[in-house]
Design a protein around this motif. Sequence first.
Motif, PDB file in Angstrom:
ATOM      1  N   MET A  74       1.002  -1.097  -0.261  1.00  0.00           N
ATOM      2  CA  MET A  74       0.192   0.125  -0.181  1.00  0.00           C
ATOM      3  C   MET A  74       0.971   1.375  -0.045  1.00  0.00           C
ATOM      4  O   MET A  74       0.524   2.324  -0.631  1.00  0.00           O
ATOM      5  CB  MET A  74      -0.970   0.028   0.981  1.00  0.00           C
ATOM      6  N   LYS A  75       2.036   1.060   0.982  1.00  0.00           N
ATOM      7  CA  LYS A  75       3.006   2.396   0.920  1.00  0.00           C
ATOM      8  C   LYS A  75       3.382   2.579  -0.462  1.00  0.00           C
ATOM      9  O   LYS A  75       3.465   3.589  -1.004  1.00  0.00           O
ATOM     10  CB  LYS A  75       4.154   1.855   1.741  1.00  0.00           C
ATOM     11  N   ALA A  76       3.885   1.407  -1.167  1.00  0.00           N
ATOM     12  CA  ALA A  76       4.607   1.740  -2.534  1.00  0.00           C
ATOM     13  C   ALA A  76       3.376   2.083  -3.316  1.00  0.00           C
ATOM     14  O   ALA A  76       4.113   2.725  -4.545  1.00  0.00           O
ATOM     15  CB  ALA A  76       5.126   0.278  -2.979  1.00  0.00           C
ATOM     16  N   THR A  77       2.164   1.937  -3.440  1.00  0.00           N
ATOM     17  CA  THR A  77       1.188   2.399  -4.310  1.00  0.00           C
ATOM     18  C   THR A  77       0.483   3.604  -3.868  1.00  0.00           C
ATOM     19  O   THR A  77      -0.566   4.026  -4.413  1.00  0.00           O
ATOM     20  CB  THR A  77       0.191   1.214  -4.679  1.00  0.00           C
ATOM     21  N   GLY A  78       0.977   4.112  -2.862  1.00  0.00           N
ATOM     22  CA  GLY A  78       0.131   5.260  -2.368  1.00  0.00           C
ATOM     23  C   GLY A  78      -1.277   4.685  -1.865  1.00  0.00           C
ATOM     24  O   GLY A  78      -2.196   5.682  -2.144  1.00  0.00           O
ATOM     25  N   GLY A  79      -1.412   3.860  -1.370  1.00  0.00           N
ATOM     26  CA  GLY A  79      -2.737   3.404  -0.792  1.00  0.00           C
ATOM     27  C   GLY A  79      -3.782   2.854  -1.750  1.00  0.00           C
ATOM     28  O   GLY A  79      -4.821   2.705  -1.331  1.00  0.00           O
ATOM     29  N   LYS A  80      -3.383   2.743  -2.890  1.00  0.00           N
ATOM     30  CA  LYS A  80      -4.386   2.511  -4.173  1.00  0.00           C
ATOM     31  C   LYS A  80      -4.270   0.991  -4.474  1.00  0.00           C
ATOM     32  O   LYS A  80      -5.120   0.736  -5.364  1.00  0.00           O
ATOM     33  CB  LYS A  80      -3.906   3.289  -5.224  1.00  0.00           C
ATOM     34  N   ALA A  81      -3.604   0.307  -3.967  1.00  0.00           N
ATOM     35  CA  ALA A  81      -3.663  -1.381  -4.580  1.00  0.00           C
ATOM     36  C   ALA A  81      -4.936  -1.807  -4.066  1.00  0.00           C
ATOM     37  O   ALA A  81      -5.536  -1.650  -3.138  1.00  0.00           O
ATOM     38  CB  ALA A  81      -2.373  -1.950  -3.950  1.00  0.00           C
ATOM     39  N   ASN A  82      -5.328  -2.524  -5.180  1.00  0.00           N
ATOM     40  CA  ASN A  82      -6.482  -3.456  -4.646  1.00  0.00           C
ATOM     41  C   ASN A  82      -6.341  -4.687  -3.556  1.00  0.00           C
ATOM     42  O   ASN A  82      -5.425  -5.427  -3.904  1.00  0.00           O
ATOM     43  CB  ASN A  82      -6.919  -4.302  -6.159  1.00  0.00           C
ATOM     44  N   GLY A  83      -6.735  -4.479  -2.524  1.00  0.00           N
ATOM     45  CA  GLY A  83      -6.223  -5.423  -1.132  1.00  0.00           C
ATOM     46  C   GLY A  83      -6.646  -6.645  -1.472  1.00  0.00           C
ATOM     47  O   GLY A  83      -5.702  -7.609  -1.366  1.00  0.00           O
TER      48      GLY A  83
END
Length: 479
Positions: free
Chosen positions: A458-467
């Motif tokens: 999440m950190k690497a994607t600015g919180g945008k990754a599909n969990g």
Amino acid sequence: MSVYEAVIGLELHVELATATKLFCSCPNEFGAEPNTNVCPVCLGLPGSLPVLNARAVELALRLAEALDFDVPDRSIFARKNYFYPDMPKDFQISQYESPILSDGRLEVDGATVGIERAHLEEDTGKTVHMGGGGRIHDAEHSLVDYNRAGVPLMEIVSRPDIRSAEQARAYVTELRGVLKAIGLSDVKMEEGSMRVDANVSVREAGAAEFGTKVEIKNMNSLRSLGRAIEHEIERQSAMLDAGERIIQETRHWNEDDGTTHGMRTKEGSSDYRYFPEPDLTPVAPTDEQRAAVRGALPELPAQQRSRLVALGVPEAAARTIVEAELTTYTTSATVSTATTADVANWVQGEVLARVNAEDADPEEKLPAARLGELVDLVAEGTISRAQAKEVFDQVWGTSKVPREVVKDQGLAQVSDEGELAKVIDDIITANPKESDAYRAGDDKARGKLQGFFIGQAMKATGGKANGQLLKKLLDDRLG
Ligand code: ADP
Ligand code: ZN
Ligand code: MG
């Protein structure tokens, strides 16, 4: 000390949602200047004659369909005579021996509560006692407002089939839902368009005979109805334990100290000298009238609940939604990926919270179609539930469209499998210790480490990754 069982019968008075009064054409409205909605008929001036409001009869016929009442071929009005300035005629037109509806029933949480009768009558005027704390005895003078005199009322009398305060509340809740659904009344207990009197008695558990009943008045919310009944059951049980006799009386609920106190011994019906109202003909609904009403009966709360449950909505959510009158809103939100249960979840949560806080019509604030779109965005994985809440706050009460808000603000989750796989692989390479621990760990250890990996991603994607997708990718690699 003995074990007692409570026996309860409820009498509801509801004001009918008609445009005009029961026997004249004065407006039936709440809150007008005192004594402006009056005419010779509702003031009882000599020479005036009552004419029955056809709409009131139609509403009664709807209730007959909804609660399975018998409708006698003829019912008659009667004069209930009493002297009090709230009724300028010195009598109230009511129904006595021959009510318009008899022998109905209502299902309440799997039990049937019988309903002895429902009859039409006119409401009385309102007196206000000035000075002396608002009580007639110490008042300096009294004012009277006849706007309410002649407003149509329906009295609905249950059989003594109720056994607890909780069941009494459930009965009123269900009945109120029915009355609202069929448009008979707006049933606002706080504003007085629905008033409930409770008849309560106790008897030794298992006894065949009923005990002496006490009628309690003056509860103006469901909560006080429950409290008043609880208190009365305790009071009567303690009296019986002490070897005292219960006297039949009317008691007044005092909201402030949470007790009931005696008002007066109840008038016997003979005191009212009932006799048939000579100025009105009998009410004789035709088969055509009844068929027309049957054909146009709206869906009742119980039917609405079943329909929602059949669509996959959990029972508790269905109950909340139906009570809040949000069934149509819920089912008219079309979704493609999401389910009606997903929609219901939003309706009973965010939507209902807003509706209650703002006293708003949700269809105006967020048309159901747009709510459906928002719920779909979560179901298809475009945004997370948390992001959807933010979007909800932005679209509620505006003309914004959820999909466009997501696009304009770049909120969409990263759901590209290739892109996320690379992110995960990099994290695994950079954290060999955690990766080994995950491979070797039990469910508990893995649960903890999963949080670590997802957090890094999440950190690497600015919180945008599909969990969801991240979890799957992690499992593919380390599982
Ligand atoms: P009344 O003659 O005082 O009007 P009714 O027999 O008509 O009495 O009943 C009025 C209400 O009281 C109804 O709702 C009925 O179900 C309820 N009721 C009657 N008897 C009892 C009892 N013993 N205990 C509790 N409620 C009762
Ligand atoms: Zn009038
Ligand atoms: Mg009675």
